[in-house]
Scaffold this active site. Structure first.
Site, mmCIF file in Angstrom:
data_model
loop_
_atom_site.group_PDB
_atom_site.id
_atom_site.type_symbol
_atom_site.label_atom_id
_atom_site.label_comp_id
_atom_site.label_asym_id
_atom_site.label_seq_id
_atom_site.Cartn_x
_atom_site.Cartn_y
_atom_site.Cartn_z
ATOM 1 N N ASP A 167 42.079 31.359 36.908
ATOM 2 C CA ASP A 167 41.261 32.497 37.350
ATOM 3 C C ASP A 167 42.016 33.763 36.975
ATOM 4 O OD1 ASP A 167 39.040 33.685 38.450
ATOM 5 O OD2 ASP A 167 39.692 33.481 40.527
ATOM 6 N N LYS A 204 46.672 36.553 53.940
ATOM 7 C CA LYS A 204 45.437 36.076 53.293
ATOM 8 C C LYS A 204 44.850 34.926 54.113
ATOM 9 C CE LYS A 204 43.624 34.310 48.888
ATOM 10 N NZ LYS A 204 43.858 34.181 47.442
HETATM 11 P P1 ADP Z 1 40.460 35.586 46.400
HETATM 12 O O1 ADP Z 1 41.127 34.272 46.230
HETATM 13 O O2 ADP Z 1 39.462 35.524 47.501
HETATM 14 O O3 ADP Z 1 39.940 36.171 45.122
HETATM 15 P P2 ADP Z 1 42.787 37.318 46.204
HETATM 16 O O4 ADP Z 1 44.076 36.643 46.468
HETATM 17 O O5 ADP Z 1 42.438 37.530 44.775
HETATM 18 O O6 ADP Z 1 41.602 36.566 46.953
HETATM 19 O O7 ADP Z 1 42.806 38.708 46.975
HETATM 20 C C1 ADP Z 1 41.670 39.548 47.052
HETATM 21 C C2 ADP Z 1 42.105 40.999 46.981
HETATM 22 O O8 ADP Z 1 42.999 41.292 48.039
HETATM 23 C C3 ADP Z 1 42.866 41.337 45.716
HETATM 24 O O9 ADP Z 1 42.013 41.729 44.675
HETATM 25 C C4 ADP Z 1 43.763 42.475 46.167
HETATM 26 O O10 ADP Z 1 43.066 43.690 46.123
HETATM 27 C C5 ADP Z 1 44.047 42.148 47.620
HETATM 28 N N1 ADP Z 1 45.347 41.455 47.755
HETATM 29 C C6 ADP Z 1 45.552 40.117 47.730
HETATM 30 N N2 ADP Z 1 46.850 39.814 47.883
HETATM 31 C C7 ADP Z 1 47.496 40.983 48.030
HETATM 32 C C8 ADP Z 1 48.874 41.357 48.247
HETATM 33 N N3 ADP Z 1 49.842 40.448 48.344
HETATM 34 N N4 ADP Z 1 49.161 42.667 48.353
HETATM 35 C C9 ADP Z 1 48.192 43.596 48.253
HETATM 36 N N5 ADP Z 1 46.894 43.323 48.079
HETATM 37 C C10 ADP Z 1 46.530 42.033 47.949
HETATM 38 MG MG MG Z 2 41.030 36.786 43.504
#
Ligand code: ADP
Ligand code: MG
Length: 469
Positions: free
Chosen positions: A226, A121
């Protein structure tokens, strides 16, 4: 954002050296003067200029000659620095497809030498909320493009710390693998965000589990803030994983109850709309806010036995200060209409500017660079003294050779820094006159950070030498 990691293969040691020099220069400069980059990078004669051209071509840097000839990192440049560090550490060796685009992040698959796939991320604070905040109160008036480095790094560090702590306390979260700059590596969650799910086998059980997690978090002293269908992942066996933690707050936050209620209501609304879940006591009107509904399905914040200190303990264990926590909260928490946030933020605005400025010294969480962080604080103090004596401030990020006594090349037109320092000084004088005793850790942080600026240049040199180019 496109992340063409192929470029990574063609970047030389010198390219990374110059990229890192720009990052270091950004501690004190929105746009880092070319001369300063050259001095920090210390490449063989004239080498820096050629490298800068190459980095610009690959969009890792942005060129700005409006005030003077200088560069700043782009998000892509920052991505590459984090990726390179993590690859050098052996955390992963290849980057795959993009699997998610969050409000303020990009998520990619990465794989290690053993072929294990993980999620990476990359935090991108500033992509949306900065603009919103900026338009509201122009918080980042003069420092928008270097604060995003700082805030994105804090977001990643906080997310990593929480993921680790929550996992250790048995919460269903991804496994926190590593973290560098604005980048978090975690286990890949098999499944989909709940928002994509049209049908569930065990709707009631899942609902209860999710509400149960919110309650258990509060029992541990935390509120997600959130907690919604975008941040709950579910797999084919209906196993739940919670993601996305940079905005979590303590149950002792001034708006804790509202954030808690909002998380609960989000889930209730989603389950009643998407899965037609009806709540017995509420006789078909699931959107109502009646007392009956509250009593039957909504956990009451006031009746939860809450642990205190969890957040502080976990965050300080990961090197996260209260000040950093306050900084990140300003940018990750959405305002609740009618809450006292706006009022308090107005009061704190000046304080925030200073805190943010103080904190710019810490751009990465590499151990060596944490050391350098303290030193920047010292130099700021010196800058202030010199300013008060009517001299030009000396930039803390000017890494000098021991025999290099000419330090003003290219920086003399950084009026912004001087202006900020002067403003900071005026406030300090005002505060002193008003008899206000400053307990603010950030303002006084430099005092107990030990080293002087000569030591500073030594440490920064060591830091350059010990980085893995
Ligand atoms: P933000 O803080 O920008 O909302 P998120 O952490 O919610 O970011 O991640 C955005 C998207 O990425 C999630 O909705 C999911 O689909 C995907 N995602 C995030 N972390 C993971 C993970 N560990 N494994 C698989 N998909 C992930
Ligand atoms: Mg998110």
């Amino acid at each position: 954002m496109k992340l063409d990691v192929n470029v990574l293969r063609y970047l030389s040691k010198d390219d990374f050296r110059v990229l890192t020099a720009v990052e270091m220069g950004m501690r004190n400069h929105e746009i880092v003067p070319v001369e300063l980059i050259d001095r920090i990078a210390s490449l063989r004669h004239g080498g820096t200029y050629k490298v800068l051209k190459n980095l610009l071509k690959h969009k890792l840097l942005h060129h700005d000659s409006s005030k003077y000839d200088g560069f700043r990192l782009t998000y892509l440049g920052y991505d590459f620095l984090a990726i390179k560090t993590l690859v050098n550490r052996g955390v992963f060796s290849s980057v795959g497809r993009q699997i998610g685009v969050g409000k303020e992040s990009d998520i990619f698959e990465v794989a290690n030498e053993e072929g294990e796939i993980m999620a990476m991320k990359l935090h991108r604070l500033g992509r949306t909320s900065f603009r919103a905040v900026k338009s509201k109160r122009d918080y980042l008036r003069h420092r928008s493009s270097f604060s995003w480095l700082y805030l994105s790094r804090l977001a990643a560090l906080k997310e990593f710390a929480f993921m680790k702590a929550l996992q250790e306390h048995g919460f269903p979260v991804p496994n926190a693998v590593d973290c560098n700059r604005h980048c978090v590596i975690m286990s890949l969650v098999q499944g989909y965000p709940l928002v994509q799910v049209k049908e569930l086998q065990n709707t009631n059980t899942i609902f209860e589990k999710i509400i149960g997690i919110i309650v258990r978090l509060a029992e541990h002293g935390l509120i997600h803030c959130d907690f919604n269908e975008f941040n709950i992942m579910i797999d084919d066996d209906e196993k739940i994983t919670i993601i996305d933690f940079p905005q979590m707050v303590s149950v002792s936050h001034r708006n804790a109850e509202m954030y808690f209620d909002r998380d609960v209501e989000c889930i209730i609304k989603f389950f009643s709309k998407r899965f037609n879940l009806s709540f017995e006591a509420d006789a078909g009107d699931s959107d109502s806010d009646s007392d009956a509904e509250s009593d039957s399905i909504k956990p009451r914040f006031s009746s939860i036995k809450k642990a205190s200190g969890f957040l502080d303990k976990e965050l300080s264990a990961s090197g996260f200060s209260r000040k950093e926590q306050a900084d990140i909260e300003k940018f990750t928490l959405e305002k609740i209409p009618g809450s006292d946030d706006e009022e308090i933020e107005e009061e704190e605005e000046d304080e925030g500017e200073i805190q943010n400025f103080d904190s710019l010294c810490s751009l990465t969480n590499d151990e060596e660079q944490v050391k350098a962080c303290g030193n920047s604080g010292d130099v700021e103090e010196e800058d202030q003294q010199q300013l008060s004596e009517g001299k030009q401030p000396v930039k803390s990020d000017q890494v000098k050779d021991d025999d290099d006594d000419d330090d003003d090349g290219g920086d003399d037109d950084d009026g912004e820094l001087a202006e900020r320092l002067a403003k900071q000084r005026r406030r300090a004088i005002q505060a002193a006159r008003a008899g206000r005793k400053s307990n603010n850790g950030s303002r006084n942080a430099y005092k107990d950070k030990g080293a002087k600026s000569s030591h500073n240049s030594k440490i920064q040199k060591q830091q350059m030498a010990s980085s893995n180019w």
